[in-house]
Write a protein that holds these residues in place. Structure first.
Motif, short mmCIF file in Angstrom:
data_model
loop_
_atom_site.label_atom_id
_atom_site.label_comp_id
_atom_site.label_asym_id
_atom_site.label_seq_id
_atom_site.Cartn_x
_atom_site.Cartn_y
_atom_site.Cartn_z
N THR A 1 6.04 -3.20 -4.05
CA THR A 1 5.77 -2.88 -2.66
C THR A 1 4.93 -3.98 -2.02
O THR A 1 3.90 -4.37 -2.55
N LYS A 2 5.41 -4.51 -0.90
CA LYS A 2 4.69 -5.57 -0.19
C LYS A 2 4.04 -5.02 1.05
O LYS A 2 4.70 -4.50 1.95
N PHE A 3 2.72 -5.14 1.13
CA PHE A 3 1.98 -4.66 2.28
C PHE A 3 1.61 -5.82 3.19
O PHE A 3 1.32 -6.93 2.73
N VAL A 4 1.61 -5.54 4.50
CA VAL A 4 1.24 -6.53 5.50
C VAL A 4 0.05 -5.99 6.27
O VAL A 4 0.04 -4.83 6.70
N GLU A 5 -0.96 -6.83 6.47
CA GLU A 5 -2.14 -6.42 7.23
C GLU A 5 -1.76 -6.27 8.70
O GLU A 5 -1.21 -7.19 9.31
N VAL A 6 -2.05 -5.10 9.28
CA VAL A 6 -1.66 -4.83 10.66
C VAL A 6 -2.87 -4.61 11.57
O VAL A 6 -2.70 -4.37 12.77
N GLY A 7 -4.06 -4.69 11.04
CA GLY A 7 -5.24 -4.50 11.87
C GLY A 7 -6.47 -4.28 11.02
O GLY A 7 -6.44 -4.40 9.80
N GLY A 8 -7.55 -3.98 11.68
CA GLY A 8 -8.81 -3.77 10.97
C GLY A 8 -9.94 -3.63 11.96
O GLY A 8 -9.76 -3.72 13.18
#
Length: 219
Positions: free
Chosen positions: A96-103
């Motif tokens: 599973t590849k996760f992408v940073e979308v905010g913080g």
């Protein structure tokens, strides 16, 4: 209230212990003040479902009172709901590849950290992690959304991640990246349900929490 049952007699004797109703009432039922706490036959707290966990957490985040005695009245413990909806188990799919979308940075870091230690179990904080270290990563039950809790120069911070197949890139990826949490919120669009999930976590982390009702200790 049925005073012919043991539970009914207990509730009648100690009405000040009643938590507020956080479960939708059956059709046709009404709340008669000052009684506002228990529905006979509600699900046991040890059988809480994901739907139950989300419902109670959203009610808590919206301002519903938590007096710390929910488990005594067949209402799920909020800590259990929290750990079910924000769990630490890694995704079953290894690739599973996760992408940073905010913080974001967390206001009142010390209080927020104390609350997080209360909500979760087996969290270890090391002094060496306070500058730029990771505390834990939490996953939605669907295992496609994740929240990393970390420190950014001694401030508690959050980074939000969505599985790569669920995102939409609305701006070109910049070759120069800023490391501050939330610096690239406008580059990627994530599903609304994922954003609601992240927002719920932030609201819970920022809400005053009853740690121990025995001496009215709240953070």
């Amino acid at each position: 209230m049925d005073k012919g049952t043991e539970r009914g007699r207990q509730l009648a004797a100690y009405p000040h212990y009643l938590p507020p109703i956080m479960r939708p009432l059956p059709k046709g039922w009404k709340i008669i003040k000052p009684f506002h706490g228990f529905i006979e036959g509600s699900k046991s707290h040890n059988k809480v479902t994901i739907e139950d966990a989300e419902y109670f957490l959203r009610a808590f985040a919206a301002g519903e009172m938590d007096d710390g005695v929910g488990g005594a009245f067949d209402t799920p413990e909020l800590e259990e709901c929290f750990r079910k909806f924000f769990h630490r188990r890694a995704p079953h799919i290894k690739k599973t590849k996760f992408v940073e979308v905010g913080g974001c940075r967390v206001s009142e870091s010390a209080k927020a950290l104390y609350r997080l230690l209360y909500w979760l179990k087996e969290i270890h904080v090391a002094r060496g992690n306070f500058y730029k270290g990771t505390l834990c990563r939490l996953f939605h039950p669907n295992e496609r959304w994740a929240i990393t809790v970390e420190f950014w120069k001694y401030e508690l911070s959050l980074r939000f991640y969505v599985e790569a197949d669920d995102i939409k890139r609305v701006k070109p990826h910049s070759p120069v990246q800023c490391g501050i949490p939330g610096a690239h919120n406008g580059e990627i669009q994530s599903p609304k349900a994922a954003r609601d999930y992240f927002r719920l976590f932030r609201r819970i982390l920022g809400r005053h929490t009853m740690i121990y009702p025995g001496n009215n200790f709240e953070v």
